[in-house]
Design an enzyme around this catalytic site. Sequence first.
Site, short mmCIF file in Angstrom:
data_model
loop_
_atom_site.label_atom_id
_atom_site.label_comp_id
_atom_site.label_asym_id
_atom_site.label_seq_id
_atom_site.Cartn_x
_atom_site.Cartn_y
_atom_site.Cartn_z
N ASN A 8 7.73 -2.95 5.68
CA ASN A 8 7.82 -4.05 6.84
C ASN A 8 9.53 -4.01 7.92
O ASN A 8 9.38 -5.30 7.82
CB ASN A 8 7.18 -5.03 6.36
N ASN A 28 1.63 3.97 2.23
CA ASN A 28 0.80 2.69 2.65
C ASN A 28 -0.71 2.83 2.62
O ASN A 28 -0.87 3.95 4.07
CB ASN A 28 1.54 1.81 3.10
N ASP A 38 8.33 2.78 6.05
CA ASP A 38 8.03 3.26 4.89
C ASP A 38 9.68 4.63 4.62
O ASP A 38 9.94 5.10 5.30
CB ASP A 38 7.04 4.18 5.04
N ASP A 62 6.48 0.87 0.71
CA ASP A 62 6.42 0.23 3.01
C ASP A 62 7.84 -1.32 2.77
O ASP A 62 7.04 -2.25 2.06
CB ASP A 62 5.01 -0.19 2.71
N ASP A 71 -3.03 3.86 9.00
CA ASP A 71 -2.32 3.31 10.02
C ASP A 71 -0.55 4.12 9.63
O ASP A 71 0.20 3.63 10.58
CB ASP A 71 -2.54 2.00 10.15
N HIS A 72 -0.75 3.94 8.32
CA HIS A 72 0.93 4.90 7.55
C HIS A 72 0.88 6.07 7.65
O HIS A 72 -0.57 6.20 6.87
CB HIS A 72 1.69 3.62 6.77
N GLU A 86 -0.83 -0.87 -1.05
CA GLU A 86 -2.28 -1.86 0.08
C GLU A 86 -3.54 -1.17 -1.16
O GLU A 86 -4.07 -0.49 0.27
CB GLU A 86 -1.48 -1.73 1.58
#
Length: 259
Positions: free
Chosen positions: A151, A7, A220, A149, A249-250, A34
């Site tokens: 989540n 991501n 992930d 991802d 951030d991933h 994303e």
Amino acid sequence: MKIATWNVNSIKVRLEGVLGWLRQAEPDVLCLQEIKVVDEAFPRQAFEDLGYNVAVHGQKTYNGVALLSKLPMQDVTPRLPGNPEDVQSRYLEAVIGGPQPVRVASIYLPNGNPPDTDKYPYKLGWMARLKDRANELLKLEELLVLAGDYNVIPSARDVYNADAWRGDALFLPETRLAYQALLAEGLTDAFRACNTDAGQYSFWDYQAGAWQKNNGIRIDHLLLSPQAADCLRGAGIDKAVRAWEQPSDHVPVWCELAA
DNA sequence: ATGGCTAGGCTCCCTAGA
């Protein structure tokens, strides 16, 4: 075959970092999430110059997924079946050519927060549709990798501070049960098949020094069909990428299949 | 997370992320 998921939180901002990581890690397939651009704005040429075929299912501002593959892709299919009214770009599936073809999907499962809004039932509905799709695909008895991802924090060992996430859509019992139901279709978490340690994360918030404290979560995942799991040779998380300039951030998560 | 940062766009504030 090395298959990775990442991501990137905007492909425009992350382009140089993604290109640098591809040169270093040399995956055969990279699933992106994303990307936050429409198809026409995706920097296709930059990846083709590195020898990748490109498939994009983009969206303006939000979401957007893509597949990069050194081998040609067939049957490229956007959108998760089961709800024609769902216009969010979160799923892209293709069959990667080769002596043993591998079906790969790039998945961006909805976040679902805040849980007391319609975002949470959307997440659970999406998870139910993904379970149905997995059920269909597993009948094919192919090498299958559902990567992205999710989540979803699968368990307490996948989070630094479980108490801080108790009421969050990523960690609610109903979320984890839906994820377990997906796995129960016959899928294997590639990373967990290779590494059972706690404290292995794929996301660290930008805020409050989360990275410096290793205050992370593992969300992930690469989920494998039994046929793919039989070929699994290794898996890992490229944690060091989180310390790069202007990081997502991933970080990338990958697995290696003997295929 | 009592939201401290990042990204995008309907850009000087808002939404969304996780």
